[in-house]
Design a protein around this motif. Structure first.
Motif: not given
Length: 399
Positions: A274, A276-277, A279-280, A291-292, A308
């Motif tokens: 989760d 990526s969401r 970071a968006e 993000l890595s 998280y």
């Protein structure tokens, strides 16, 4: 073997805490001091030192008090002192002193200290250790009787042994009452903690949840209530409404945990997938996020959730205190594969950030999450003027 070493070092608890905050001693010292004083006085009165070896008789009177003096703090040592004293009287003092000066272990001056030792042995030690300790003391009494030539064994010996057993049983009974009192105190503390959690949950529900609901409703309906809203503004309002609803859902989940930490979770906890969401969402607030994520196999759920939450709090701090700054988020294993490394580094903000309200609890929360898992979290400014958060969460220990 380790259990016996622990028994040899056994000490009585000094005090018991009560709900009113007062600590009361389990076994106060004054009864043992009274018993020791009585034994010393009785020994000197009933068997007064006389003759050329009077100093030896006086030393014997002091030795009789020793079990009572040791009983409160070192119960097993007190039982050992009682047994050794009986053997000393049997093999040394009988040959050096007149027999009428040497008191058997069941005499009125010698019995009370040994009964005190038996009581504290029953209170402080496991049952198996109690049996062995009492058997040793009684055996020393039998050796004393045989050494002075009293055969058959007198009835006074068995009466003395029975009194030792009764004293130990009273100690065991007192230990059980003490354990019940400690459980009652622990249950009361747990009830008070749960009451406080319920109070916090009610306040969060009545205040924070209400405001979050209002924000979600107003954000979703803004494009319909406000005329001439551009498409970009409408999307922004929609994203705000989505974020508010997600926050409201997490808040309700938290309320359920606060009200009952033993119940099942109604919703799955967030994890590394989760991020990526997350970071968006931060990019939508005006910050550039790189993000890595290199998720190792078999990441424990507790480590994934903590990672998280740490990233979430770090990005939230960037949005509050360094709006528009570039952020680099890296999550992955260390070189040895034993730690999950979470690192969030932001550059200096391009301009002055709006003042944010912060109670300083976010960093403490991140450190606490890492500490509970056996890891560590450090946070501080970078030489370039940015900020860095790095957490290391153990993998092998939790898996």
């Amino acid at each position: 073997m380790r259990g016996w070493v622990t028994a040899w070092r056994a000490r009585l608890p000094n005090a018991i805490g009560t709900p009113d905050g007062v600590c009361r001693p389990v076994l106060p010292a004054w009864p043992f001091l009274v018993i020791a004083t009585f034994a010393l006085a009785a020994s000197l009165v009933v068997f007064p030192p006389a003759g050329p070896r009077s100093w030896l008789a006086a030393l014997l009177a002091v030795g009789i008090c020793l079990p009572a003096l040791l009983a409160q703090r070192l119960p097993l040592a007190a039982g050992l002192a009682a047994g050794v004293l009986n053997l000393v009287m049997a093999f040394v003092l009988v040959a050096a002193l007149p027999r009428e000066v040497v008191s058997p272990p069941w005499f009125l001056n010698a019995a009370p200290p040994q009964l005190a030792a038996a009581y504290t042995i029953g209170f402080a030690l496991p049952v198996r250790a109690v049996v062995v300790a009492l058997a040793g003391v009684v055996a020393s009494g039998v050796v004393f009787v045989l050494a002075v030539g009293r055969v058959p064994l007198p009835a006074e010996l068995w009466t003395w042994a029975a009194l030792l057993v009764v004293a130990a049983l009273l100690g065991i009974r007192q230990k059980e009452r003490h354990a019940r009192a400690l459980r009652w105190i622990a249950d009361g503390a747990q009830r008070r903690v749960q009451d406080e959690r319920d109070r916090i949950a009610r306040e969060l529900h009545d205040v924070v949840a209400h405001h979050m609901s209002v924000i979600a409703v107003r954000a979703v309906s803004a494009s319909r209530r406000i005329p001439d809203v551009s498409d970009a503004a409408a999307r922004e309002f929609a994203d705000l409404g989505t974020g508010a609803r997600e926050a409201l859902g997490e808040l309700r989940q938290l309320l359920g945990v606060l009200r009952d930490d033993t119940g099942p979770e109604l919703e799955p906890q967030p994890g590394l997938g989760d991020l990526s969401r997350l970071a968006e969402r931060t990019r939508g607030a005006g910050s550039s996020v790189a993000l890595s994520v290199a998720e190792p196999s078999g990441v424990p759920a507790a480590a994934a959730v903590s990672a998280y939450r740490i990233v979430q709090e770090a990005l939230s701090n960037v949005s509050r205190h360094a709006t528009g700054a570039r952020v680099h988020v890296r999550v992955g294993p260390d070189e040895g594969g034993t730690q999950l490394v979470v690192e969030v580094v932001n550059d200096p903000p391009p301009g002055p950030s709006a003042p944010g309200v912060s109670g300083g609890h976010g960093l403490d929360g991140m450190r606490e999450r890492a500490r509970l898992l056996g890891g560590a979290c450090v946070a501080g400014p970078t030489p370039s003027g940015g900020f860095r958060v790095r957490a290391e969460l153990p993998l092998r220990m939790l898996s």
